[in-house]
Design a protein around this motif. Sequence first.
Motif, mmCIF file in Angstrom:
data_model
loop_
_atom_site.group_PDB
_atom_site.id
_atom_site.type_symbol
_atom_site.label_atom_id
_atom_site.label_comp_id
_atom_site.label_asym_id
_atom_site.label_seq_id
_atom_site.Cartn_x
_atom_site.Cartn_y
_atom_site.Cartn_z
ATOM 1 N N ASP A 156 0.853 -1.183 0.000
ATOM 2 C CA ASP A 156 0.000 0.000 0.000
ATOM 3 C C ASP A 156 0.886 1.229 0.000
ATOM 4 O O ASP A 156 2.119 1.131 -0.051
ATOM 5 N N GLU A 157 0.306 2.421 0.031
ATOM 6 C CA GLU A 157 1.076 3.647 -0.121
ATOM 7 C C GLU A 157 2.048 3.871 1.031
ATOM 8 O O GLU A 157 3.003 4.632 0.896
ATOM 9 N N THR A 158 1.809 3.190 2.202
ATOM 10 C CA THR A 158 2.730 3.370 3.331
ATOM 11 C C THR A 158 3.901 2.413 3.268
ATOM 12 O O THR A 158 4.831 2.504 4.077
ATOM 13 N N GLY A 159 3.849 1.471 2.331
ATOM 14 C CA GLY A 159 4.903 0.487 2.219
ATOM 15 C C GLY A 159 4.597 -0.804 2.934
ATOM 16 O O GLY A 159 5.475 -1.665 3.062
ATOM 17 N N LYS A 160 3.347 -0.987 3.386
ATOM 18 C CA LYS A 160 2.971 -2.227 4.080
ATOM 19 C C LYS A 160 2.467 -3.240 3.065
ATOM 20 O O LYS A 160 1.677 -2.904 2.179
ATOM 21 N N PRO A 161 2.903 -4.523 3.172
ATOM 22 C CA PRO A 161 2.452 -5.550 2.212
ATOM 23 C C PRO A 161 0.943 -5.744 2.301
ATOM 24 O O PRO A 161 0.341 -5.700 3.393
ATOM 25 N N THR A 162 0.329 -5.985 1.148
ATOM 26 C CA THR A 162 -1.114 -6.213 1.086
ATOM 27 C C THR A 162 -1.386 -7.419 0.220
ATOM 28 O O THR A 162 -0.571 -7.815 -0.618
ATOM 29 N N ALA A 163 -2.573 -8.001 0.447
ATOM 30 C CA ALA A 163 -3.012 -9.148 -0.350
ATOM 31 C C ALA A 163 -4.527 -9.189 -0.269
ATOM 32 O O ALA A 163 -5.144 -8.502 0.562
ATOM 33 N N PRO A 164 -5.188 -9.966 -1.147
ATOM 34 C CA PRO A 164 -6.647 -10.077 -1.053
ATOM 35 C C PRO A 164 -7.083 -10.548 0.351
ATOM 36 O O PRO A 164 -6.328 -11.194 1.073
ATOM 37 N N ALA A 165 -8.326 -10.212 0.706
ATOM 38 C CA ALA A 165 -8.825 -10.550 2.041
ATOM 39 C C ALA A 165 -8.812 -12.047 2.296
ATOM 40 O O ALA A 165 -8.613 -12.494 3.434
ATOM 41 N N SER A 166 -9.002 -12.866 1.232
ATOM 42 C CA SER A 166 -9.017 -14.324 1.416
ATOM 43 C C SER A 166 -7.668 -14.859 1.845
ATOM 44 O O SER A 166 -7.565 -15.956 2.391
ATOM 45 N N ALA A 167 -6.603 -14.082 1.591
ATOM 46 C CA ALA A 167 -5.253 -14.542 1.941
ATOM 47 C C ALA A 167 -4.704 -13.803 3.155
ATOM 48 O O ALA A 167 -3.498 -13.801 3.397
ATOM 49 N N ALA A 168 -5.585 -13.173 3.944
ATOM 50 C CA ALA A 168 -5.130 -12.351 5.066
ATOM 51 C C ALA A 168 -4.353 -13.190 6.086
ATOM 52 O O ALA A 168 -3.287 -12.786 6.573
#
Length: 596
Positions: free
Chosen positions: A249-261
């Motif tokens: 995301d814009e802060t540099g934190k990794p993201t993924a779809p909600a199903s893979a949280a």
Amino acid sequence: MRHSLLVRLVASTVLIAVCSIVATAWLAARSTSGEIRHQQGQTLASDARINDALLGYAASHPRWDGVEDTVRDLARRNDRRIALATEGGTRIADSATGRPPLPARASAVVDPLAVDVSLVPGAATDRIDARAVGPFRLPDSERVRLRKEVDAQAACGLRRGLRPGTVVVGPGGRPYIRDDGQSARTTGADPQRPRVGTLTGPSTCAVDPSGMPRASRTPGPTATEKRALKQLAALVTTCMHRRVDVGLDETGKPTAPASAAECLAGARRTQLKPYVAPAALLYIGSPEDRTPRIDPYGIAGVTAVILGLAVAISVLVATRLVRPVRAVTAAARRMRAGDGSARVRVRAKGEVGELGAAFNEMSEHLDRMERQRKAMVSDVSHELRTPLANILGWLEAAQDGVAELDPALTASLVEEATLLRHIVDDLQQITLADAGRLRLHPEPVDAVDLVKQIATVHRAAAAAAGLTLTTEVRGSLPLDADPARLRQAVGNLISNAIRYTPAGGRVTLRAYADGGDVLIEVADTGPGIAPEHLPYVFDRFWRAEKSRSRQTGGSGLGLAIVRHLAEAHGGSATVRSEPGRGATFVLRLTGRTETA
């Protein structure tokens, strides 16, 4: 029970004690609760600050080496004892000198990969500290390049009239533009939030066809971030068993779809573990004891109120208790002065009311006894004066020769002397009974035989008065009694019935068993006794007719003697009557149980 003197005294004492206890407890709670709440608030805030500082250290250091200075600085600034130990109990750092024993219980666990939400309420849902970035930490060269791009985007937006924002640097060193008044998001993937590398507008500072400025391109991942994302994506793919798109995301934190949280959170912990310090137990000592501030003026005021309440209740209770006692005292003094009508007005209940009622009963009894004493003296004087006057008159007449002392006069004088002796004997028996010296000679007696004998003796007198005397007895009624005294008592009742029953009437003598008692009744068909006279029938010298003529009544001692004789035998004498329907006198005596 609520009117009992004892209950009221106990209730008053308990009320005063309860008021004192409640007031003392309220004052103590009021004086200390504010201080306690203040100290608790400071303690919680201090614990949260200490935990956050150590979490930041653990998130940015792979080991706890060198944390000693941080621990001592935190302990000094927060005035607390702070200690860190491994989960196995090995001490890592301690602000206390001399290495005293650790507290029995740890305050928290410092683990940047599993944040304690009780001390960090705003922690991310995956409980990974945002400052733990590991391989996503950018080198200085990449930070400088990204900062130039973000500054250029902010300047472009400002020139085109876009809402101004603030350039903020994320934990890993990636800068981004944050709208004023908005906080950066550090949680999981948000489908509405731009991801790094996504085109949201042209790469140059331009406007759309309507003339409004367009947003610029978000800077794409750096080489460092690409390597870290590739490693993280491999871990997430292994967990999901399929390829998953992992970005930033814009802060540099990794993201993924909600199903893979969940898989993303586990993959991040695996990736970050070599870059953060291992979990450690945090011990925070209690702050210095502080004496709660107590208001002396408040204590004095409450004490004065309690004292005033206690005095008021005591005065009220004492006044209510003393008032009837004073009334009884005043009435007693009036009685001593000769006022037989002295009474107490009874209003209270319980023991005080019983005292007033008992005094009134005693006063009434003494007044009645005094009236009876005066009436007795008058009656005795009258009863003795009449036969004495007759005897003296006839003797003086004979002495003067006016009357001849013939057999008829002699018989009359003997009759008057016999009457005198009878009155004297009755008075003697009353006196002996009052003194408890009336002697009895009990022996086995059959009440049936005794009743028949008494009826035989008085049948002639009844016939002379024009009355019918009958008996109603059957069987055997054994008892232990003095036969002479018992004949005297029953004879008095029969004589009384014959005297007051008009000619043509009937007198019935009955004897029967009632349980273990023997009852002897004398019933007549005379005029009866008025209800208001029944309580006085057995009083000495009492007559329903106040006339003192012997034709309408005897000396007034016969029924009193009957009662004394019955009580001397351990029994009782009672009467029941209705006006116009005669009267029934009952002697109740204890029967004798025959043994084989």
